[in-house]
Design a protein around this motif. Structure first.
Motif, mmCIF file in Angstrom:
data_model
loop_
_atom_site.group_PDB
_atom_site.id
_atom_site.type_symbol
_atom_site.label_atom_id
_atom_site.label_comp_id
_atom_site.label_asym_id
_atom_site.label_seq_id
_atom_site.Cartn_x
_atom_site.Cartn_y
_atom_site.Cartn_z
ATOM 1 N N LEU A 144 -38.649 -10.030 -24.333
ATOM 2 C CA LEU A 144 -37.987 -9.257 -23.285
ATOM 3 C C LEU A 144 -38.715 -9.439 -21.951
ATOM 4 O O LEU A 144 -38.087 -9.654 -20.900
ATOM 5 C CB LEU A 144 -37.948 -7.781 -23.678
ATOM 6 C CG LEU A 144 -37.231 -6.844 -22.706
ATOM 7 C CD1 LEU A 144 -35.744 -7.174 -22.613
ATOM 8 C CD2 LEU A 144 -37.430 -5.387 -23.127
ATOM 9 N N ARG B 259 -26.932 -4.213 -33.395
ATOM 10 C CA ARG B 259 -27.002 -4.181 -31.926
ATOM 11 C C ARG B 259 -28.298 -3.507 -31.504
ATOM 12 O O ARG B 259 -28.899 -2.761 -32.257
ATOM 13 C CB ARG B 259 -25.807 -3.408 -31.364
ATOM 14 C CG ARG B 259 -24.460 -4.097 -31.591
ATOM 15 C CD ARG B 259 -23.318 -3.282 -31.010
ATOM 16 N NE ARG B 259 -23.105 -2.033 -31.730
ATOM 17 C CZ ARG B 259 -23.143 -0.828 -31.182
ATOM 18 N NH1 ARG B 259 -23.392 -0.696 -29.883
ATOM 19 N NH2 ARG B 259 -22.917 0.256 -31.898
ATOM 20 N N ALA B 260 -28.717 -3.768 -30.282
ATOM 21 C CA ALA B 260 -29.931 -3.156 -29.763
ATOM 22 C C ALA B 260 -29.766 -1.642 -29.696
ATOM 23 O O ALA B 260 -28.657 -1.131 -29.542
ATOM 24 C CB ALA B 260 -30.253 -3.720 -28.383
ATOM 25 N N GLU C 290 -32.953 -8.605 -27.827
ATOM 26 C CA GLU C 290 -31.931 -7.623 -28.196
ATOM 27 C C GLU C 290 -31.533 -7.768 -29.664
ATOM 28 O O GLU C 290 -31.342 -6.771 -30.368
ATOM 29 C CB GLU C 290 -30.718 -7.777 -27.289
ATOM 30 C CG GLU C 290 -30.975 -7.352 -25.842
ATOM 31 C CD GLU C 290 -29.770 -7.581 -24.946
ATOM 32 O OE1 GLU C 290 -28.812 -8.242 -25.397
ATOM 33 O OE2 GLU C 290 -29.784 -7.100 -23.796
ATOM 34 N N GLN C 291 -31.396 -9.010 -30.118
ATOM 35 C CA GLN C 291 -31.067 -9.227 -31.530
ATOM 36 C C GLN C 291 -32.168 -8.683 -32.432
ATOM 37 O O GLN C 291 -31.892 -8.018 -33.440
ATOM 38 C CB GLN C 291 -30.860 -10.718 -31.793
ATOM 39 C CG GLN C 291 -29.560 -11.278 -31.247
ATOM 40 C CD GLN C 291 -29.417 -12.754 -31.574
ATOM 41 O OE1 GLN C 291 -30.296 -13.566 -31.260
ATOM 42 N NE2 GLN C 291 -28.316 -13.119 -32.201
ATOM 43 N N ARG D 56 -32.441 -0.013 -34.092
ATOM 44 C CA ARG D 56 -31.226 0.818 -34.124
ATOM 45 C C ARG D 56 -30.960 1.329 -35.536
ATOM 46 O O ARG D 56 -30.584 2.487 -35.737
ATOM 47 C CB ARG D 56 -30.039 -0.003 -33.619
ATOM 48 C CG ARG D 56 -28.751 0.800 -33.477
ATOM 49 C CD ARG D 56 -27.578 -0.067 -33.034
ATOM 50 N NE ARG D 56 -26.442 0.756 -32.673
ATOM 51 C CZ ARG D 56 -26.174 1.197 -31.449
ATOM 52 N NH1 ARG D 56 -26.977 0.856 -30.453
ATOM 53 N NH2 ARG D 56 -25.132 1.960 -31.202
ATOM 54 N N GLY E 262 -37.704 -0.826 -27.079
ATOM 55 C CA GLY E 262 -36.359 -0.313 -26.826
ATOM 56 C C GLY E 262 -36.278 0.484 -25.537
ATOM 57 O O GLY E 262 -35.290 0.398 -24.791
ATOM 58 N N ARG F 274 -33.953 -12.804 -23.485
ATOM 59 C CA ARG F 274 -33.506 -11.412 -23.563
ATOM 60 C C ARG F 274 -32.546 -11.223 -24.742
ATOM 61 O O ARG F 274 -32.635 -10.226 -25.463
ATOM 62 C CB ARG F 274 -32.821 -11.003 -22.260
ATOM 63 C CG ARG F 274 -32.375 -9.536 -22.254
ATOM 64 C CD ARG F 274 -31.620 -9.170 -20.985
ATOM 65 N NE ARG F 274 -31.178 -7.785 -21.011
ATOM 66 C CZ ARG F 274 -31.860 -6.757 -20.541
ATOM 67 N NH1 ARG F 274 -33.037 -6.960 -19.979
ATOM 68 N NH2 ARG F 274 -31.386 -5.528 -20.608
ATOM 69 N N GLU F 275 -31.671 -12.161 -24.935
ATOM 70 C CA GLU F 275 -30.728 -12.061 -26.038
ATOM 71 C C GLU F 275 -31.462 -12.037 -27.375
ATOM 72 O O GLU F 275 -31.116 -11.254 -28.277
ATOM 73 C CB GLU F 275 -29.752 -13.235 -26.002
ATOM 74 C CG GLU F 275 -28.686 -13.174 -27.078
ATOM 75 C CD GLU F 275 -27.720 -14.337 -26.988
ATOM 76 O OE1 GLU F 275 -26.561 -14.175 -27.409
ATOM 77 O OE2 GLU F 275 -28.120 -15.417 -26.507
ATOM 78 N N LEU G 76 -36.145 -1.928 -22.687
ATOM 79 C CA LEU G 76 -34.808 -2.510 -22.581
ATOM 80 C C LEU G 76 -33.857 -1.538 -21.882
ATOM 81 O O LEU G 76 -33.077 -1.938 -20.998
ATOM 82 C CB LEU G 76 -34.289 -2.846 -23.976
ATOM 83 C CG LEU G 76 -32.899 -3.487 -24.049
ATOM 84 C CD1 LEU G 76 -32.912 -4.884 -23.450
ATOM 85 C CD2 LEU G 76 -32.423 -3.545 -25.500
#
Length: 674
Positions: free
Chosen positions: A549, A173-174, A565-566, A572, A589, A561-562, A592
């Motif tokens: 982004l 996850r982001a 995030e991926q 992370r 990050g 955007r998805e 975001l």
């Protein structure tokens, strides 16, 4: 003249007159190795690499060494800047086998391109526990001829291990605020509070980490984050890493105090640092940051600009010392006697005190690297200091210049476009915006193929090279186009960014968001390279996340955007462990987490537009254009947004919530900081 004659890489052309029978990286080279039943000697370097030049003079220009290479190997030369995919794959093997890496990189391969023996620089005679290069050649030849099964087994095991090193982000996850805080803590532990920067010698300019810290400060108000940026930027700007006469930064400092640099100047470093200092000025109003940003931008245009509008890759570390010798840093260093010869005794004393030039020297041969260790001086002295600078700069310009690697690399030119567009906008220097536009035009017209959706890696003198663009090329050029659109409002650049990012999703991404450095239809190496860590430049992975982004915010299309995030899932996973090598990923990050904020400026209002660009909100997205109450604009962010009572207006949105439009710059500044 060997097979390197006629290639576009300046680095390869430097070896075209060697007695070594060099081949470029081609299928024909490996076919020749199979035909002769000999191993391939792969030598990888780049034009501004000091030790690459040393090994070339000592070994590749030596007739006896060349005879040994020609008799028992097919020798292949690769410019790492032109073929970053080849470099990445075999550098990973070198680092896995030896625990270290660097250039020149020397790898011995089977005719199937499987590596079995590794190294970097080898001297012409045994030295400091290292075997000589002829000894290495003889050892590899003997192993190939007498222990072929053992060599084949080693090569197979190494290739299998490399091929199995694939990252997958299916469950990632982001990053959230917790990961950003953990990264900040890790950086704080590594921070050199007395000298700026992170870690010890050698010290590299941490441009992407500084971007993260500026964005973290903007989002959270962390004074510690800002203090690390200010201390590091001041130390670098006052030290020998920065060219106190001509602007621009060297590659790194060999010491922890930023005194003596490794003198080559790279386009990517200077583009990234120009942007950092401009952003530091935006956040603090620092006059030093303003000066360094503008001097670095002027250096880029003056020293690296090409006649075709792009930017050359680098200036060499070495140059003629004017006395028949050839040495590193000769163009940049000074002795007290040289100062006196140019300035006269009185001004030479001023210059020596200002720039810390001593009889003992800080470099080789009693020479000193110029540092601005003293204060900038009282206002009454400013004119004299500037006169001294100008006189020394003009005198230095008459010295033999370092060689220039004039190939134009797509990714690094994308970084330069972003830096020059923003710096020009912040400081009201339209000439810098024009320079950014000219470079973008070269990328669009010379580097772009496949109906605007693909890039070649390089060009030289306006002629595109043969190497396909990799992920960082598509991502960094998209970043440059997006920054240029934000500054100019010219929709062409937004459209071109979208075409490249569609290619990223179609050709460089797996279904789970994992990214690869090469396209799915690129030349197959022993593994498909991928690396999410930021090193000298943003990784293609993190650069793509940032551009996706931003583009998603401009278009409102969730798939971009998805995808961002991926891609950020790796941040992370790694933020707390290696924050120094995730600077750009962490910066994305932060954008975001902050939204990013979207600003639509409608109507002709340079004041509102500039106020939007000067927002410190992490990754803020700015669109400027005519009013569009009818909803027909080609830019989704501008659709349905018209003038307010006939006046230009700004609309600010964040997290799918928009504030009421404002018509005054003060109100816009307030909306952007809430």
């Amino acid at each position: 003249m060997n097979r390197l004659a006629g290639v576009t890489s300046p680095y390869l052309l430097q070896h075209a007159d060697n007695p070594v029978d060099w081949w470029p990286w081609t299928p024909e080279a490996f076919e020749e190795a199979r035909r002769r039943d000999v191993p391939v000697l792969l030598s990888v370097g780049y034009a501004a690499c000091h030790w690459c030049h040393v090994m070339a003079r000592e070994s590749f220009e030596d007739e006896a060494t060349a005879r040994l290479m020609n008799a028992h190997f097919v020798s292949v030369k690769v410019d790492r800047e032109e073929r970053p995919d080849v470099d990445a794959v075999y550098m990973e093997a070198v680092q896995a086998a030896t625990g270290q890496g660097g250039w020149p990189m020397t790898v011995f391969l089977t005719p199937e391109a499987e590596p079995f023996y590794f190294g970097t620089y080898f001297p012409p005679a045994p030295r400091h526990g290292m075997p000589s290069f002829p000894q290495v050649l003889e050892g590899v030849r003997t192993a190939w001829e007498d222990r072929r099964e053992e060599v084949a087994d080693v090569a197979s095991r190494i290739s299998t291990d490399l091929a199995g090193r694939t990252l997958s982000l299916a469950a990632a996850r982001a990053p959230g605020a917790e990961e950003m805080g953990a990264a900040l803590l890790g950086l704080t532990k590594d921070f050199d509070a007395s000298r700026g920067g992170f870690g010890g010698a050698p010290k590299f300019p941490p441009s992407m980490v500084l971007e993260f810290l500026l964005r973290h400060h903007a989002r959270t108000g962390s004074e510690g984050a800002l203090q690390m940026v200010e201390a590091t930027c001041e130390a670098m700007a006052r030290g020998g890493l920065y060219d106190q006469l001509g602007g621009g930064f060297a590659r790194y400092s060999v010491d922890a105090e930023w005194v003596v640099p490794h003198f080559e100047k790279m386009l990517y470093d200077n583009a990234l640092l120009c942007r950092v200092y401009a952003h530091l000025w935006r956040a603090t109003g620092s006059e030093q940051a303003r000066r360094v940003a503008l001097e670095t931008a002027d250096f880029l245009v003056r020293e690296l600009g090409t006649p075709q509008g792009g930017f050359a890759s680098a200036l060499d570390a070495d140059s003629d010392d004017g006395q028949g010798g050839h040495g590193e840093g000769a163009y940049y260093v000074w002795t007290p006697a040289q100062l006196a010869e140019v300035l006269g005794e009185e001004d030479a004393a001023v210059a020596a005190a200002l720039f810390h030039v001593t009889k003992e020297g800080t470099f080789e041969g009693g020479a000193s690297v110029l540092q601005l260790r003293a204060g900038d001086g009282p206002p009454a002295e400013a004119a004299r200091v500037e006169s001294v600078r100008r006189a020394l700069f003009e005198a230095r310009s008459a010295r033999p210049r370092p060689a220039r690697d004039d190939k134009v690399v797509s990714a690094w030119n994308g970084l330069a476009v972003a830096a020059l567009a923003e710096t020009g906008a912040y400081f009201e220097r339209p000439d810098l915006v024009d320079a950014a536009r000219a470079a973008a035009r070269l990328l669009a017209e010379v580097h772009t193929v496949d109906e605007g959706r693909r890039l070649v890696r390089t060009s030289r003198e306006g002629v595109p090279g043969d190497s396909a663009g990799v992920l960082e090329d598509h991502a960094d050029v998209a970043e440059g186009y997006l920054a240029l659109y934000a500054v100019t409002g010219e929709t062409e650049w937004l459209g071109r960014a979208g075409g490249l990012l569609d290619t990223v999703l179609e050709r460089f991404a797996a279904d789970d968001g994992t990214l690869y450095d090469t396209a799915d239809d690129a030349e197959q190496l022993i593994r498909r390279p991928q690396d999410p860590t930021d090193n000298a430049v943003p990784s293609g992975w993190n650069a793509a996340a940032g551009a996706l982004l931003t583009y998603g915010a401009y278009t409102g299309e969730h798939r971009y955007r998805e995808a961002a995030e991926q891609a950020l899932g790796v941040v992370r996973e790694l933020a707390s462990r290696v924050p120094r090598f995730l600077g750009w990923g962490l910066a994305v990050g932060e954008a975001l987490l902050d939204g990013p904020r979207e600003v639509a400026v409608v109507g002709q209002s340079p004041e509102l537009h500039r106020a939007a660009l000067l927002s410190t909100a992490p990754g803020a997205v700015v669109a400027a254009g005519a009013g569009d109450a009818s909803g027909e604009s080609s830019v989704p962010l501008l659709r349905g947004r018209g003038l307010v009572d006939g006046r230009p207006a700004a609309y600010v949105c964040r997290g799918f919530v928009c504030t009421a439009p404002v018509t005054e710059t003060e109100a816009l500044e307030t909306a952007l900081t809430e």
